[in-house]
Design an enzyme around this catalytic site. Structure first.
Site, PDB file in Angstrom:
ATOM      1  N   SER A  14      86.927  49.252   0.903  1.00  0.00           N
ATOM      2  CA  SER A  14      87.929  48.488   1.863  1.00  0.00           C
ATOM      3  C   SER A  14      87.607  48.952   3.307  1.00  0.00           C
ATOM      4  O   SER A  14      87.762  50.194   3.672  1.00  0.00           O
ATOM      5  CB  SER A  14      89.445  48.584   1.526  1.00  0.00           C
ATOM      6  OG  SER A  14      89.904  47.880   2.484  1.00  0.00           O
ATOM      7  N   SER A  16      89.670  47.572   5.434  1.00  0.00           N
ATOM      8  CA  SER A  16      91.035  47.402   6.111  1.00  0.00           C
ATOM      9  C   SER A  16      91.550  48.527   6.946  1.00  0.00           C
ATOM     10  O   SER A  16      92.066  48.181   7.901  1.00  0.00           O
ATOM     11  CB  SER A  16      92.026  46.885   4.881  1.00  0.00           C
ATOM     12  OG  SER A  16      91.586  45.764   4.537  1.00  0.00           O
ATOM     13  N   THR A  61      93.846  44.619  -2.907  1.00  0.00           N
ATOM     14  CA  THR A  61      92.545  44.167  -3.403  1.00  0.00           C
ATOM     15  C   THR A  61      92.069  44.142  -4.726  1.00  0.00           C
ATOM     16  O   THR A  61      93.033  44.643  -5.635  1.00  0.00           O
ATOM     17  CB  THR A  61      91.467  45.158  -2.486  1.00  0.00           C
ATOM     18  OG1 THR A  61      90.355  44.232  -2.569  1.00  0.00           O
ATOM     19  CG2 THR A  61      91.406  46.588  -2.787  1.00  0.00           C
ATOM     20  N   LYS A  65      95.236  41.635  -7.497  1.00  0.00           N
ATOM     21  CA  LYS A  65      96.020  40.485  -6.558  1.00  0.00           C
ATOM     22  C   LYS A  65      96.870  39.669  -7.445  1.00  0.00           C
ATOM     23  O   LYS A  65      98.052  39.294  -7.162  1.00  0.00           O
ATOM     24  CB  LYS A  65      94.998  39.612  -5.908  1.00  0.00           C
ATOM     25  CG  LYS A  65      94.262  40.322  -4.854  1.00  0.00           C
ATOM     26  CD  LYS A  65      93.282  39.242  -4.213  1.00  0.00           C
ATOM     27  CE  LYS A  65      92.566  39.983  -3.125  1.00  0.00           C
ATOM     28  NZ  LYS A  65      91.676  39.063  -2.283  1.00  0.00           N
ATOM     29  N   ASP A 101      94.347  34.989   2.076  1.00  0.00           N
ATOM     30  CA  ASP A 101      92.852  34.535   2.423  1.00  0.00           C
ATOM     31  C   ASP A 101      92.590  33.398   2.846  1.00  0.00           C
ATOM     32  O   ASP A 101      91.510  33.067   3.559  1.00  0.00           O
ATOM     33  CB  ASP A 101      92.282  35.068   0.935  1.00  0.00           C
ATOM     34  CG  ASP A 101      92.298  36.568   0.556  1.00  0.00           C
ATOM     35  OD1 ASP A 101      91.954  37.154   1.405  1.00  0.00           O
ATOM     36  OD2 ASP A 101      92.293  36.807  -0.802  1.00  0.00           O
ATOM     37  N   GLY A 127      81.302  28.495  -7.113  1.00  0.00           N
ATOM     38  CA  GLY A 127      82.078  29.678  -7.478  1.00  0.00           C
ATOM     39  C   GLY A 127      83.631  29.121  -7.847  1.00  0.00           C
ATOM     40  O   GLY A 127      84.053  28.233  -7.226  1.00  0.00           O
ATOM     41  N   GLY A 129      86.065  31.846  -9.070  1.00  0.00           N
ATOM     42  CA  GLY A 129      86.917  32.920  -9.066  1.00  0.00           C
ATOM     43  C   GLY A 129      87.855  33.050  -8.297  1.00  0.00           C
ATOM     44  O   GLY A 129      88.577  32.099  -7.708  1.00  0.00           O
ATOM     45  N   THR A 152      80.339  29.109 -15.042  1.00  0.00           N
ATOM     46  CA  THR A 152      81.136  28.795 -16.138  1.00  0.00           C
ATOM     47  C   THR A 152      81.861  27.547 -15.916  1.00  0.00           C
ATOM     48  O   THR A 152      83.162  27.497 -15.025  1.00  0.00           O
ATOM     49  CB  THR A 152      82.188  29.989 -16.382  1.00  0.00           C
ATOM     50  OG1 THR A 152      81.436  31.140 -16.498  1.00  0.00           O
ATOM     51  CG2 THR A 152      83.027  29.831 -17.804  1.00  0.00           C
ATOM     52  N   ARG A 155      85.917  27.408 -15.786  1.00  0.00           N
ATOM     53  CA  ARG A 155      86.718  28.130 -14.551  1.00  0.00           C
ATOM     54  C   ARG A 155      86.939  27.109 -13.411  1.00  0.00           C
ATOM     55  O   ARG A 155      87.899  26.848 -12.921  1.00  0.00           O
ATOM     56  CB  ARG A 155      86.107  29.371 -14.318  1.00  0.00           C
ATOM     57  CG  ARG A 155      86.214  30.417 -14.968  1.00  0.00           C
ATOM     58  CD  ARG A 155      85.788  31.560 -14.205  1.00  0.00           C
ATOM     59  NE  ARG A 155      86.874  32.563 -13.707  1.00  0.00           N
ATOM     60  CZ  ARG A 155      86.349  33.561 -12.854  1.00  0.00           C
ATOM     61  NH1 ARG A 155      85.167  34.041 -12.666  1.00  0.00           N
ATOM     62  NH2 ARG A 155      87.272  34.453 -12.374  1.00  0.00           N
ATOM     63  N   GLY A 238      80.717  35.690   6.795  1.00  0.00           N
ATOM     64  CA  GLY A 238      82.055  35.979   6.196  1.00  0.00           C
ATOM     65  C   GLY A 238      82.912  36.859   6.649  1.00  0.00           C
ATOM     66  O   GLY A 238      84.139  37.060   6.137  1.00  0.00           O
TER      67      GLY A 238
HETATM   68  P1  ATR Z   1      86.230  36.930  -6.852  1.00  0.00           P
HETATM   69  O1  ATR Z   1      87.760  37.321  -7.150  1.00  0.00           O
HETATM   70  O2  ATR Z   1      85.535  38.101  -6.093  1.00  0.00           O
HETATM   71  O3  ATR Z   1      86.071  35.649  -6.664  1.00  0.00           O
HETATM   72  P2  ATR Z   1      85.469  36.636  -9.798  1.00  0.00           P
HETATM   73  O4  ATR Z   1      86.785  36.098  -9.750  1.00  0.00           O
HETATM   74  O5  ATR Z   1      84.994  37.699 -10.635  1.00  0.00           O
HETATM   75  O6  ATR Z   1      85.361  37.520  -8.272  1.00  0.00           O
HETATM   76  O7  ATR Z   1      84.474  35.589  -9.425  1.00  0.00           O
HETATM   77  C1  ATR Z   1      83.102  35.812  -9.204  1.00  0.00           C
HETATM   78  C2  ATR Z   1      82.484  34.430  -8.910  1.00  0.00           C
HETATM   79  O8  ATR Z   1      80.958  34.512  -8.923  1.00  0.00           O
HETATM   80  C3  ATR Z   1      82.635  33.368 -10.249  1.00  0.00           C
HETATM   81  O9  ATR Z   1      82.396  32.105  -9.703  1.00  0.00           O
HETATM   82  C4  ATR Z   1      81.360  33.579 -11.231  1.00  0.00           C
HETATM   83  O10 ATR Z   1      81.064  32.889 -12.075  1.00  0.00           O
HETATM   84  P3  ATR Z   1      81.452  32.925 -13.464  1.00  0.00           P
HETATM   85  O11 ATR Z   1      83.009  32.245 -13.212  1.00  0.00           O
HETATM   86  O12 ATR Z   1      80.538  31.932 -14.296  1.00  0.00           O
HETATM   87  O13 ATR Z   1      81.540  34.128 -13.831  1.00  0.00           O
HETATM   88  C5  ATR Z   1      80.062  33.852 -10.031  1.00  0.00           C
HETATM   89  N1  ATR Z   1      79.209  34.625 -10.435  1.00  0.00           N
HETATM   90  C6  ATR Z   1      79.105  36.021 -10.402  1.00  0.00           C
HETATM   91  N2  ATR Z   1      78.026  36.382 -10.771  1.00  0.00           N
HETATM   92  C7  ATR Z   1      77.108  35.279 -10.975  1.00  0.00           C
HETATM   93  C8  ATR Z   1      75.760  34.868 -11.245  1.00  0.00           C
HETATM   94  N3  ATR Z   1      75.035  35.983 -11.654  1.00  0.00           N
HETATM   95  N4  ATR Z   1      75.412  33.715 -11.373  1.00  0.00           N
HETATM   96  C9  ATR Z   1      76.152  32.347 -10.901  1.00  0.00           C
HETATM   97  N5  ATR Z   1      77.578  32.878 -10.623  1.00  0.00           N
HETATM   98  C10 ATR Z   1      77.924  34.009 -10.651  1.00  0.00           C
END
Ligand code: ATR
Length: 272
Positions: A14, A16, A61, A65, A101, A127, A129, A152, A155, A238
């Site tokens: 971090s 921060s 972090t 969270k 965020d 993404g 996540g 995925t 999600r 970022g």
């Molecule tokens: P964060 O809180 O930092 O967003 P996270 O919740 O683990 O971390 O989410 C990570 C994101 O990166 C997700 O969208 C993940 O896709 P999945 O939901 O399918 O896991 C994506 N991600 C991580 N590694 C990846 C890879 N090798 N290829 C494609 N997407 C990836």
């Protein structure tokens, strides 16, 4: 002395403390902000005894969270919507939670890519996540129709379902199809971080006035942002999101509203 911290597991990554220490020094405040590594089996009791911790508040972090959001007695609406908190403070004897965020994400774009939200087209989010949840919420608030694509699919669907008629979900490999009509594209996946695999998106199909950003800031210019730059597209890195998300917490704990200055940015950049 007013004390605050960032809690996580691990927390050594971090930046921060650098940010908040810079502001403490700038204002001449007798305060302290440090990293606090909390083991998973201690996190529940940490929140339960927060009032006795000596902290005015803290940032949260990975991976806490969601637990922080549940532990708080009072939650800002954004925390209720996305179920995650990154900023905590005590008020009237109660632990309060916010998630900054999204405001950090938007403030960075307003600063680095003025007019970004007025460009015609949809927002494409790669993404689904934890970070994507805050980003999607902020984009819907700004009036975007949001396309969420993720490796995925389930999600992405779960995230899109929170915003009926404002967000839709698809698989990551559909990104190029949505990119054709996008005014704004953001990578929220961990791809591109420290030499991980790169995002497979064809920048040549993206409208020439679109703005591209990445929430990854190590490296500052990810392969994704480099590809956008090579194509002549406008980008925002970022790092500014990290800097701007820190502002509301500092203002709560230390009662002064700090600014994100070029000087602060240079300080953190030098540490990346
Ligand atoms: P964060 O809180 O930092 O967003 P996270 O919740 O683990 O971390 O989410 C990570 C994101 O990166 C997700 O969208 C993940 O896709 P999945 O939901 O399918 O896991 C994506 N991600 C991580 N590694 C990846 C890879 N090798 N290829 C494609 N997407 C990836």
């Amino acid at each position: 002395m007013i004390r605050a911290a960032v809690i996580g597991w691990p927390v050594s990554q971090s930046r921060s403390p650098l940010i908040h220490s810079h502001w403490l020094e700038h204002f001449g405040i007798d305060g302290d902000y440090r990293r606090l590594a909390i083991e998973p089996d201690r996190i529940d009791s940490f929140f339960a005894r927060f009032a006795d911790s000596g902290l005015a508040g803290c940032n949260v972090t990975i991976p806490y969270k969601e637990i922080a959001a549940r532990a708080a007695g009072h939650r800002q609406p954004i925390v209720e919507r996305i179920g995650a908190a990154n900023t905590l403070w005590m008020e009237n004897g109660e632990l309060c939670a916010d998630n900054t965020d999204g405001v950090g994400f938007v403030a960075n774009l307003d600063e680095r890519a003025p007019g970004w939200a007025k460009i015609p087209g949809e927002a494409l989010v790669l993404g689904a996540g934890g970070a994507a949840a805050a980003v999607v919420d902020a984009l819907v608030e700004r009036g975007f129709m949001v396309r969420i694509v993720n490796r995925t699919l389930s999600r992405a669907e779960a995230l899109a379902e929170r915003y009926p008629g404002r967000a839709s979900a698809d698989v990551l490999s559909a990104a190029n199809r949505y990119a054709v009509t996008a005014g704004f594209i953001v990578n929220t996946t961990s791809l591109g971080m420290k030499g991980d695999g790169a995002i497979d998106l064809d920048m040549s199909v993206v409208p020439s006035d679109a703005v591209i950003t990445d929430i990854v800031y190590v490296p500052l210019v990810t392969p994704f942002l480099q590809a956008a730059t090579d194509r002549g597209l406008r980008i925002a890195d970022g790092l500014g999101m990290l800097l701007h998300q820190a502002v509301p917490g500092f203002a709560r704990w230390f009662e002064r509203r700090p600014a994100v200055t070029p000087e602060l940015r240079a300080l953190i950049e030098a540490d990346l």
